[in-house]
Design a protein around this motif. Sequence first.
Motif, short mmCIF file in Angstrom:
data_model
loop_
_atom_site.label_atom_id
_atom_site.label_comp_id
_atom_site.label_asym_id
_atom_site.label_seq_id
_atom_site.Cartn_x
_atom_site.Cartn_y
_atom_site.Cartn_z
N ASP A 176 0.83 -0.97 0.03
CA ASP A 176 -0.10 0.17 -0.16
C ASP A 176 1.26 1.03 0.49
OD1 ASP A 176 -1.83 2.17 0.43
OD2 ASP A 176 -2.41 1.24 2.16
N ALA A 177 0.91 1.53 -1.01
CA ALA A 177 1.50 3.11 -1.06
C ALA A 177 1.45 4.39 0.04
CB ALA A 177 1.83 3.59 -2.88
N SER A 178 0.38 4.10 -0.16
CA SER A 178 -0.11 5.50 0.50
C SER A 178 0.07 5.00 2.51
CB SER A 178 -2.19 5.40 0.31
OG SER A 178 -2.66 4.30 1.24
N ALA A 179 0.41 3.45 2.68
CA ALA A 179 0.83 3.78 4.33
C ALA A 179 2.13 4.51 5.18
CB ALA A 179 1.36 2.56 4.73
N LEU A 180 2.89 5.47 3.33
CA LEU A 180 4.07 5.89 3.69
C LEU A 180 3.45 7.46 4.26
CD1 LEU A 180 5.84 5.38 0.67
CD2 LEU A 180 6.37 5.03 2.54
N THR B 15 9.61 14.70 3.61
CA THR B 15 9.97 13.90 2.45
C THR B 15 10.32 12.87 1.65
OG1 THR B 15 12.38 14.26 2.60
CG2 THR B 15 10.87 16.67 2.98
N GLY B 16 9.99 12.20 0.83
CA GLY B 16 10.56 11.09 0.13
C GLY B 16 11.69 10.85 0.77
N VAL C 152 5.59 13.67 1.70
CA VAL C 152 4.89 12.66 0.79
C VAL C 152 3.36 13.39 0.35
CG1 VAL C 152 4.24 10.04 0.79
CG2 VAL C 152 7.00 10.85 1.31
N GLY C 153 2.69 13.23 0.97
CA GLY C 153 1.07 14.17 0.81
C GLY C 153 0.98 15.18 -0.52
N LEU C 154 1.86 15.25 -0.98
CA LEU C 154 2.27 16.26 -2.13
C LEU C 154 2.30 14.99 -3.10
CD1 LEU C 154 3.89 19.66 -1.32
CD2 LEU C 154 1.23 19.19 -0.93
N ARG D 159 4.18 8.67 -4.71
CA ARG D 159 4.61 7.42 -4.59
C ARG D 159 4.48 5.80 -4.11
NH1 ARG D 159 -0.48 10.69 -3.52
NH2 ARG D 159 -1.91 8.32 -3.47
N GLN D 160 3.84 5.63 -5.34
CA GLN D 160 4.19 3.58 -6.12
C GLN D 160 5.88 4.12 -5.96
OE1 GLN D 160 2.62 1.66 -5.72
NE2 GLN D 160 0.46 1.60 -6.54
#
Length: 293
Positions: free
Chosen positions: A80-84, A89-90, A126-128, A134-135
């Motif tokens: 789940d890429a949205s779990a970060l 920041t990345g 990451v939210g942006l 995100r993947q």
Amino acid sequence: MIEIASLTKRYGAHTAVDDVSFRCAPGTVTGFLGPNGAGKSTTLRILTGLAAPTSGTATVDGRPYARLPRPGRSVGVLLDASALHPGRTGREALRLAASVLGVPRQRADEALERVGLTGRAPGRRVGLYSLGMRQRLGLAQALLGDPHVLVLDEPANGLDPEGIAWMRALLRGFADAGGTVLVSSHQLREVEAVADDVVLLADGRVLAAGPQRHLLAAAGGGGTHVEAVDAGSLAVLGAALTARGIPVAASGGGPGLVAGADAATVGRVAAERGVSLTVLRPSATAGLEELFL
């Protein structure tokens, strides 16, 4: 090596995974397919230690995920890429992951570059990020510990055509270097382009499993349609292909046969046996998509 053996998972009266068994060998990409609700995500969660099976086993290198000496260094996981964390920041997210895994901090920048997150992207929160970004970040985290096994759930979601081609090349290169890849995806044409083996799930059960070319040939799909100057020559070619482990099936569209290999391979075998061909072309079926449906 990934091995799923007689795996069953029940939630009350509902059986999400029902006696599922298959293997993923080193050096291969296995496509894990099935409609929504088939039990794919539950199987992957059990394999990666996020859920406990009702019965059966799911192991990597002969051990459950939680019993691996350093699970994050052996198995790269993207479910789940949205779990970060959206507020980091990345680069911060990967440096934190590097610290947890016990690998050098510079691995974070190396992983970001490997997945194409360069320039300003690592410094953005990451939210942006877009879904595709995100993947890529999630895949960078999966690769961070230099694992020899990858377990990925829908890794191509949100990627543009260039990104999908990049993903396909990365997975193929990982497997060709001796790694093991298990990838769940609804993008069937992309799976068809990269997978060696296929496991097809429905209602929690395995409907079909094995080398992709064997499954497609048995279903009359994919592969190469070939016709020869006479039936005897076609029989000679069919026997030669079978002897090399290439599945052969009668063509449903008239004379000839469908071989579970590309046209170059079939043509080379025909030339070696002195068989004169009159037709050599990709089979006209929909391949893995047709098998899935």
